[in-house]
Every structure is written in C-alpha cells, then in structure tokens.
Design an enzyme around this catalytic site. Structure first.
Site, mmCIF file in Angstrom:
data_model
loop_
_atom_site.group_PDB
_atom_site.id
_atom_site.type_symbol
_atom_site.label_atom_id
_atom_site.label_comp_id
_atom_site.label_asym_id
_atom_site.label_seq_id
_atom_site.Cartn_x
_atom_site.Cartn_y
_atom_site.Cartn_z
ATOM 1 N N LYS A 205 -51.047 -3.865 -8.999
ATOM 2 C CA LYS A 205 -51.857 -3.198 -9.762
ATOM 3 C C LYS A 205 -51.260 -1.822 -10.116
ATOM 4 C CE LYS A 205 -56.452 -1.139 -10.401
ATOM 5 N NZ LYS A 205 -57.810 -0.889 -9.703
ATOM 6 N N GLU A 211 -44.245 -1.654 -0.369
ATOM 7 C CA GLU A 211 -43.816 -2.926 0.088
ATOM 8 C C GLU A 211 -43.247 -3.854 -0.789
ATOM 9 O OE1 GLU A 211 -46.592 -1.412 0.903
ATOM 10 O OE2 GLU A 211 -47.355 -1.838 3.187
ATOM 11 N N GLY A 266 -58.356 -4.084 -6.813
ATOM 12 C CA GLY A 266 -57.351 -4.935 -6.333
ATOM 13 C C GLY A 266 -57.754 -6.225 -5.545
ATOM 14 N N ARG A 267 -58.752 -5.901 -4.658
ATOM 15 C CA ARG A 267 -59.245 -7.070 -4.156
ATOM 16 C C ARG A 267 -60.255 -8.232 -4.948
ATOM 17 N NH1 ARG A 267 -60.838 -2.245 -2.515
ATOM 18 N NH2 ARG A 267 -62.888 -1.479 -2.150
ATOM 19 N N GLU A 352 -62.224 -3.907 3.220
ATOM 20 C CA GLU A 352 -61.809 -2.908 2.307
ATOM 21 C C GLU A 352 -62.854 -2.368 1.622
ATOM 22 O OE1 GLU A 352 -58.542 -3.053 -0.755
ATOM 23 O OE2 GLU A 352 -57.201 -2.258 1.141
ATOM 24 N N HIS A 383 -61.747 -25.814 19.067
ATOM 25 C CA HIS A 383 -60.708 -25.841 20.317
ATOM 26 C C HIS A 383 -60.234 -24.682 20.677
ATOM 27 C CE1 HIS A 383 -61.201 -30.153 20.291
ATOM 28 N NE2 HIS A 383 -61.341 -30.433 18.832
ATOM 29 N N LYS A 508 -50.190 5.269 4.391
ATOM 30 C CA LYS A 508 -49.054 4.898 3.475
ATOM 31 C C LYS A 508 -48.315 6.375 3.293
ATOM 32 C CE LYS A 508 -51.571 2.111 0.107
ATOM 33 N NZ LYS A 508 -52.140 1.978 -1.346
HETATM 34 O O1 F6P Z 1 -54.156 -1.376 0.650
HETATM 35 C C1 F6P Z 1 -54.634 -0.716 -0.574
HETATM 36 C C2 F6P Z 1 -54.303 -1.469 -1.689
HETATM 37 O O2 F6P Z 1 -54.432 -0.530 -2.629
HETATM 38 C C3 F6P Z 1 -54.928 -2.658 -2.212
HETATM 39 O O3 F6P Z 1 -56.431 -2.427 -2.273
HETATM 40 C C4 F6P Z 1 -54.560 -3.395 -2.882
HETATM 41 O O4 F6P Z 1 -55.028 -4.599 -3.150
HETATM 42 C C5 F6P Z 1 -53.271 -3.288 -2.472
HETATM 43 O O5 F6P Z 1 -52.997 -1.917 -1.946
HETATM 44 C C6 F6P Z 1 -51.915 -3.635 -3.341
HETATM 45 O O6 F6P Z 1 -51.990 -2.500 -4.529
HETATM 46 P P1 F6P Z 1 -51.102 -2.799 -5.891
HETATM 47 O O7 F6P Z 1 -51.709 -4.109 -6.339
HETATM 48 O O8 F6P Z 1 -51.555 -1.491 -6.639
HETATM 49 O O9 F6P Z 1 -49.670 -3.034 -5.551
#
Ligand code: F6P
Length: 545
Positions: A205, A211, A266-267, A352, A383, A508
């Site tokens: 987003k 990452e 995002g979620r 979240e 199990h 972060k």
């Molecule tokens: O962990 C925080 C967060 O902003 C989530 O809400 C989101 O889904 C994720 O990081 C990834 O963010 P992006 O889509 O901006 O890379």
C-alpha cells in the site's frame, strides 16, 4: 461514550451472574426449539449459535448494547464513506471495493465506484494477457510463475485466498508468496524458478515497507543478473500500491501499476488490486464471484435486522465472552484444509484492528478489548490442542467452519467417503464441547473410580458452527466479509478505532535505528539498553564482526 458506564452494560453484568451458572445441557433440555431459535442465515452462510452460553434474554440485552453503542448509525456512516477512521482522518470503504458498477457513491467529491471498476478492468485485462500467454517475458517466453512480494495485508489476504481457492486455480501457473525479510523466504521461493518465465507482483500500500522493498530489490537483482538487461524489469515486475511516486522511483513503469486508495486498510485490501495475484491464479470471472460474495455479505450486514444479522450476532457473542466471561482467546477451526491460512489471516484482521486500549477520543478504555485469535484446521487440531479446550481451565469460544460438499473436482481414488468422516468430526467436537460427559456417565461405563475425574468432560464450552454448501469463490468472499464486519461490530461496541495501527510503528522505527549497529565497523551501543546491547554484541561476535 464509555460503554461500560451504560445501563445496558450493567444489565448484562447482572444477567451474566445468572447465566454463568447454567449448563448448556440444561439449556438444550429445557428448549427443544433451541437450535432453530439460535440459527441464522446470511447470504449462503448458516450460523448455528445455539451452543453458546446464552438465552433469548442474553441476545436481547446484547442487541440493546449494540443500539446503545450506536452500531446502526456507525454502520451507515462506514458505508457512506464518512471518516470513521478518526485517528488518520480517513474513510473506511472496503465495502466499495466490491460494490457493483452501477452503485453511486461519491466520497470527498470523488466517484469511488468508477475508480474501483477502472482498476478492476485493468487488472482483468492484465490477467487475461498473462493467462493467455499474450503477455510475454523479456526473452519472449510466457509467464509460468507469479511471485507476490508483500507483507501483512499485502500478503496474508492474497495467500490465504489463493490457498482457499486452489481448486479453482490454474495448475500450470505456479504461485509463490514471499513476505518475510528473512532471506530464506525469497531464496526458497526462487530456487526452482526460471527468471525468464517469472512475474513479480510487488504489493505494498505504502511502497515504503522495509521488508517488501528489500525483497523486491533482491528479486530485481536476481532477474537482471540472470537476463543481463535492466529493461527486463518492465516485463517481469508489476506493482500494486497507492504510492505512484515510490513505485516509479523503484523502477516500475506507472503503466504496470495497479492502484488503490487510502480508504482501504491493509488488512481489508484483498479485494482491492492487492488481490491481483489471486486474480492471476483464478481468473477475472472467479475473482468477480469472490467480490460478489463479499458484497452479498455486505448487503446482509447493512440491511438485516440486528437480531438476524450474522456479523452482529457473532460480534456480540465475542463481546459477551471477552467482557463478561473474561475469555482471552478465540479459536478458529476450519474443517477445510484449503482454509489452513484463515486463522493467520484473521489474526491480522482482528488483532491489528481491535488491539487498542484507548477510545476514539484518546481516553483509556475501561473494558477488555480485542481477544487473541488463533487456530488450525480440523481434524489436525484435534490431535494437538483440543485437549485444553475440552478439559483445561480456560474458556475458549470456538468457530467451527465446515462445508457440505468436498471441493476437489479432480478427486483422488479412495477419497469418496472421507468427507463424511471429516464432517462427522466437526459435528462431534461441537457436541462434546457443549455437552461433555458427566462423572455418572463415565462411572456407569465401568471406569475405575480413581480414573473417573480424569475422564470427566465438563462441557459447557461454547462454539459457533458456520456451514456452507461448498467453498466457492463467493462463499470465501462471504466468510471474509463476515469476519470484517464482526471485527467492526466489536470495535464499535468498545468505542475504539479499528482502522489504525499505530502500535506497529515503534518496532519499525527501532529496527531501522538498530540496523547499523549490527553492521557498522565500530558501532556506538551506548544508547541501547543493557539487554539489547549485550544481544547485539553477541550477534556481532558470532558473525565475526
Ligand atoms: O504492519 C503494519 C502494516 O501497515 C499493515 O497494516 C499492512 O498490512 C502492512 O504493514 C504492509 O503494509 P504495506 O502494504 O504498506 O507494505
């Protein structure tokens, strides 16, 4: 408003004292019509909530609480695009992502439905081109593998939905999902792939997530290193983001970017362009069915009376256990191997969203909020951890999710009767949890007296059963939307902002600050706390630095 200070809350506190003493065995014995009374239907989902520690009065009081919290008004405000994400001053409009083309909805003077369908059309055209072989890689070969690079909502939704709908996916197009900045994730994903036939979908987003950008840069280096040409990026990388500037700075052409908007959390984004890898796997028509399923659940949530409204009922039951019984966790137990990533997906969606301890106005909450969601598919969980749910000291409400028909169209010989056995396990577990087995029943079987207490199954352990005929794209969409709205209902009762996530920011920032202390030739560790400084020093020593 502090919900815990309302008369509706006080009434529930008082009522809880009476209900907590009552066993599900008695509730069922007293009312032969209980299952029918506590079963509701929304779109293609059936929710049996009769095995909950409730009476008709409980549901009446919980519904009154929802009204006191302004749930109907806040639901309308969400669907209308009001800025209900107050801490970020944003609309919350994931429901617009699956609204039919003819819907009229302007938000902040912009026709959002037009925008949504313009992107969906571009995604569809791109998907057709890739799946038909019209879209070729840099060396003229067709795409055989798609690697989605993203994390959090930019990974969990696509991977969960892809796994859930594998039965509808093209088997000659390999799908991989890379999220972790642990280099093994990307390495393992790329080991057996051919760069000339691999397409990367970089999903972020913000397009600033460390990452994702780190993995995307490494993937680009892998591709360019193998094809010996920077120009290859244009045929092998597309981006999904709200941030065109950063996408172009990364080197992906705006023509290969699929956008979405700040009003999609995002979620809550699997139904936006973030679902591109899913669409590539199942095709645009199936993706449209997935969106239609979500929309069907949206309509049910917006229009059904609170008393017959699946997300409202389930959300209120969660409030009942978290705030009145003190339950700390909630198990999600899909009886579908295809749904094996659903619990992980729901962890982000629910935790979240509702892991908050201040109200929307910043004042501290006075109730417990978001419970811990966890789970695994049945029967594997049976199990492993079900023992604790059956006989442990904790109360763990469970969602059992099952389907009447097995999915696999290409059935393997010898599996014909397995689905009945599988579903028999689901029904048996919900019954054992609710009704248990008394000491008298166990003694009557001739069990030695000293073993009787070990074998007593206390029962009175609550569960919902969610049934659908089959796990189709539409039904998956309904399930996701169901849980989105359950999360919203709970957040509304608690008076919190379910749509921000400030709590992940500090980690972060610190990771960014700490990075150089691991690699600098002579780092200054004095600013670190003594524990972190010692761990960093040991790590450096083991890395030979
Ligand atoms: O962990 C925080 C967060 O902003 C989530 O809400 C989101 O889904 C994720 O990081 C990834 O963010 P992006 O889509 O901006 O890379």
């Amino acid at each position: 408003m502090d919900i815990a200070a309302t008369p509706e809350w006080a009434a529930l506190t008082q009522h809880h004292a009476a209900v907590a003493r009552t066993h599900l065995r008695d509730l069922f014995d007293d009312d032969p019509g209980r299952a029918a009374a506590f079963t509701a239907t929304g779109a293609d989902l059936v929710l049996d909530y009769s095995k909950h520690r409730i009476t008709g009065e409980t549901m009446g009081l919980l519904t009154a609480l929802a009204r006191a919290a302004g749930l109907p008004e806040r639901t309308d405000a969400m669907f209308a695009g009001e800025h209900i994400n107050t801490s970020e001053d944003r609309a919350v409009l994931h429901t617009a992502l699956r609204a039919p083309r003819a819907t009229a909805l302007a938000v902040d003077a912009q026709d959002v439905i037009d925008d949504v369908h313009e992107v969906l059309d571009r995604m569809g055209a791109f998907t057709d081109a890739v799946r038909s072989g019209e879209w070729l890689g840099h060396t003229g070969q067709r795409i055989r593998a798609v690697v989605n690079i993203g994390i959090g909502g930019s990974d969990l939704g696509p991977v969960m939905a892809y796994e859930a709908l594998r039965d509808f996916a093209r088997r000659d197009l390999q799908m991989r999902f890379v999220s972790n900045v642990d280099p093994t994730d990307l390495t393992e994903a790329l080991l057996d792939l051919d760069p000339a036939t691999t397409l990367f979908v970089v999903s972020s987003k913000t397009f600033t997530t460390q990452e994702t950008l780190t993995n995307a840069r490494a993937a680009r280096a892998w591709l360019v290193g193998a094809l010996h040409d920077e120009a290859a990026v244009a045929r092998h990388f597309v981006a999904v983001s709200t941030n065109a500037t950063e996408v172009e700075a990364f080197g992906i052409d705006a023509a290969n970017m699929f956008g979405f908007w700040d009003w999609v959390g995002g979620r809550y984004s699997v139904d936006s362009a973030i679902g591109l890898s899913l669409m590539l796997a199942i095709g645009r028509e199936r993706f449209a069915e997935f969106l239609a399923g979500m929309h069907a659940m949206d309509r049910h949530f917006r229009d059904a009376p609170l008393e017959q409204n699946l997300p409202v009922i389930a959300g209120l039951l969660n409030i009942w256990y978290v705030d009145f019984f003190g339950a700390e966790t909630h198990a999600v137990l899909p009886y579908s191997q295809y749904l094996h990533r659903l619990p992980a997906y729901l962890q982000q969606l629910t935790m979240e969203s509702n892991g908050k301890s201040v109200h929307e106005d910043g004042t501290p909450v006075t109730t417990m909020t978001g419970e811990i969601f966890w789970g695994e598919p049945g029967t594997n969980g049976q199990h492993a951890f079900y023992q604790l749910i059956h006989q442990g000291t904790r109360l763990i409400p469970c969602d059992f999710i099952g389907f009447a028909e097995p999915n696999h169209v290409r059935s393997v010989e010898g599996t014909t009767d397995m689905h009945d056995l599988f579903m028999a396990n689901l029904f048996a577990q919900t019954s054992a949890l609710a009704f248990g087995k008394t000491a008298e029943e166990i003694a009557a079987e001739g069990t030695p007296p000293e073993l009787v207490p070990h074998k007593v199954m206390p029962g009175n352990r609550p569960s919902s059963t969610i049934l659908a005929r089959r796990l189709t794209p539409s039904v998956l969409g309904q399930l996701i939307a169901f849980y989105e709205h359950v999360t919203f209902v709970q957040g509304t009762i608690w008076g919190i902002d379910s749509f921000d996530q400030w709590g992940v920011e500090l980690g972060k920032v610190l990771a960014r600050q700490l990075g150089p202390t691991l690699t600098d030739p002579s780092p200054d560790l004095s600013a670190l706390d003594s524990s972190t400084a010692a761990l960093v020093a040991r790590y450096r020593e083991w890395r030979g630095r």
